[in-house]
Design an enzyme around this catalytic site. Structure first.
Site, PDB file in Angstrom:
ATOM      1  N   LYS A  62       0.842  -1.196   0.000  1.00  0.00           N
ATOM      2  CA  LYS A  62       0.000   0.000   0.000  1.00  0.00           C
ATOM      3  C   LYS A  62       0.876   1.244   0.000  1.00  0.00           C
ATOM      4  O   LYS A  62       1.729   1.420   0.859  1.00  0.00           O
ATOM      5  CB  LYS A  62      -0.905  -0.010   1.244  1.00  0.00           C
ATOM      6  CG  LYS A  62      -1.755   1.216   1.417  1.00  0.00           C
ATOM      7  CD  LYS A  62      -2.829   1.028   2.496  1.00  0.00           C
ATOM      8  CE  LYS A  62      -2.280   0.865   3.871  1.00  0.00           C
ATOM      9  NZ  LYS A  62      -3.357   0.855   4.892  1.00  0.00           N
ATOM     10  N   LYS A 122      -7.356  -5.472  -3.136  1.00  0.00           N
ATOM     11  CA  LYS A 122      -7.950  -4.604  -2.125  1.00  0.00           C
ATOM     12  C   LYS A 122      -8.512  -3.372  -2.836  1.00  0.00           C
ATOM     13  O   LYS A 122      -7.777  -2.506  -3.295  1.00  0.00           O
ATOM     14  CB  LYS A 122      -6.870  -4.191  -1.103  1.00  0.00           C
ATOM     15  CG  LYS A 122      -7.407  -3.507   0.155  1.00  0.00           C
ATOM     16  CD  LYS A 122      -7.858  -4.523   1.167  1.00  0.00           C
ATOM     17  CE  LYS A 122      -8.154  -3.852   2.506  1.00  0.00           C
ATOM     18  NZ  LYS A 122      -6.942  -3.364   3.190  1.00  0.00           N
ATOM     19  N   GLU A 171     -15.616  -8.155   4.631  1.00  0.00           N
ATOM     20  CA  GLU A 171     -15.128  -7.252   5.683  1.00  0.00           C
ATOM     21  C   GLU A 171     -16.276  -6.590   6.439  1.00  0.00           C
ATOM     22  O   GLU A 171     -17.215  -6.068   5.852  1.00  0.00           O
ATOM     23  CB  GLU A 171     -14.240  -6.177   5.069  1.00  0.00           C
ATOM     24  CG  GLU A 171     -13.662  -5.203   6.088  1.00  0.00           C
ATOM     25  CD  GLU A 171     -12.770  -4.168   5.441  1.00  0.00           C
ATOM     26  OE1 GLU A 171     -11.609  -4.513   5.158  1.00  0.00           O
ATOM     27  OE2 GLU A 171     -13.239  -3.036   5.210  1.00  0.00           O
ATOM     28  N   ASN A 192     -12.376  -5.125  10.272  1.00  0.00           N
ATOM     29  CA  ASN A 192     -11.584  -3.904  10.170  1.00  0.00           C
ATOM     30  C   ASN A 192     -11.742  -3.122  11.462  1.00  0.00           C
ATOM     31  O   ASN A 192     -12.840  -2.691  11.813  1.00  0.00           O
ATOM     32  CB  ASN A 192     -12.053  -3.076   8.973  1.00  0.00           C
ATOM     33  CG  ASN A 192     -11.067  -1.981   8.616  1.00  0.00           C
ATOM     34  OD1 ASN A 192     -10.404  -1.428   9.491  1.00  0.00           O
ATOM     35  ND2 ASN A 192     -10.975  -1.650   7.346  1.00  0.00           N
ATOM     36  N   GLU A 222      -7.901  -6.799  10.915  1.00  0.00           N
ATOM     37  CA  GLU A 222      -7.325  -5.821   9.991  1.00  0.00           C
ATOM     38  C   GLU A 222      -7.233  -4.456  10.664  1.00  0.00           C
ATOM     39  O   GLU A 222      -8.147  -4.049  11.379  1.00  0.00           O
ATOM     40  CB  GLU A 222      -8.204  -5.663   8.747  1.00  0.00           C
ATOM     41  CG  GLU A 222      -8.645  -6.940   8.070  1.00  0.00           C
ATOM     42  CD  GLU A 222      -9.710  -6.662   7.017  1.00  0.00           C
ATOM     43  OE1 GLU A 222      -9.748  -5.529   6.497  1.00  0.00           O
ATOM     44  OE2 GLU A 222     -10.508  -7.549   6.737  1.00  0.00           O
TER      45      GLU A 222
END
Length: 263
Positions: A62, A122, A171, A192, A222
């Site tokens: 990322k 993602k 998620e 998350n 996450e």
């Protein structure tokens, strides 16, 4: 269904991207190209195999995020992927959203070509066209965010992804979303820990939602995993699968940072 304002902005832009993408690469063309794709690497299976002997780490590639800005200026996806694989990552996650995370589809392709690990795309998947696009790009798994999708569309996209051979990480952020996720026939759930309204992270989110798991479903925690104490805290609550990105991306050697934190 109330959608947090930041997510609304992202989804509005995503709809524009999808419309442009469909014009350039119509769905029938993508479906035809899918027939020539090599089989997907088993994402969920790789996680479960890793769990047999220790933690299962999804190492994220990322460059930036809306909350942190640019995280890694020296951004070489293939080199980062190789570093992660040599350090023991079970899977990779690659950001492909351009406007908010400075990602790109080419990053996923470069990372996957450099390693043998399964790769998660993602992004913000809200349309069947993106399922076909993801498979053509080489994704082995996609992310479906419960907060972004009404239940019928969530179930439809999950089914399409599974039919294409990809795994799906569903998620959630809270109890209501977890209840919706548990209605799906899917073995992989991600919690998350970041609140989409405040951007604050709390590992207590994973601890709470862990208690709602049913059957053989696998929970991945996450966001917010930064220290060995964080890892131990999650493991103490019965969670041993992790998706970590920012903590690694800020280090000179992401793979060494992974090894130091988990192994």
């Amino acid at each position: 269904m109330a959608i947090p304002s930041v997510l609304q902005r992202i989804l509005e832009r995503k709809r524009e991207e999808i419309a442009a993408g469909k014009a350039l690469n119509p769905m029938p063309d993508l479906v035809a190209r899918m027939r020539d794709c090599a089989p997907a690497r088993g994402f969920e299976n790789s996680l479960r195999q890793a769990l047999a002997s220790g933690p299962a780490v999804i190492a994220e590639i990322k460059k930036a995020s809306p909350s942190a800005g640019v995280i890694r200026a020296d951004f070489q996806p293939a080199a980062i992927a190789r570093s992660y694989q040599s350090a023991g990552a079970a899977c990779l996650s690659v950001l492909t959203d351009r406007d908010f995370f400075q990602g790109d589809a080419s990053y996923l392709q470069a990372a996957r070509a450099a390693v043998t690990l399964p790769v998660l795309r993602k992004d913000f998947i809200i349309d069947a066209w993106q399922i076909a696009e993801s498979r053509v790009l080489g994704a082995d798994c996609i992310l479906l965010i419960v907060a972004a999708l009404e239940q019928p569309l969530l179930a439809e996209l999950l089914g399409l992804a599974r039919e294409s051979g990809m795994d799906v990480l569903v998620e959630v952020h809270d109890e209501a979303e977890m209840e919706r996720a548990l209605q799906l026939d899917n073995g992989l759930l991600g919690v998350n820990n970041r609140n989409l309204n405040t951007f604050e992270t709390s590992l207590a989110t994973s601890e709470r939602l862990r208690g709602m798991l049913t059957g053989e479903k696998l929970l991945v925690t996450e966001s917010g995993i930064k220290t060995a104490a964080d890892v131990k805290r999650m493991q103490a609550s019965g969670i041993n699968a992790f998706l970590v990105g920012e903590a690694f991306m800020r280090e000179d050697d992401p793979g060494h940072a992974l090894q130091r934190l988990f192994f």
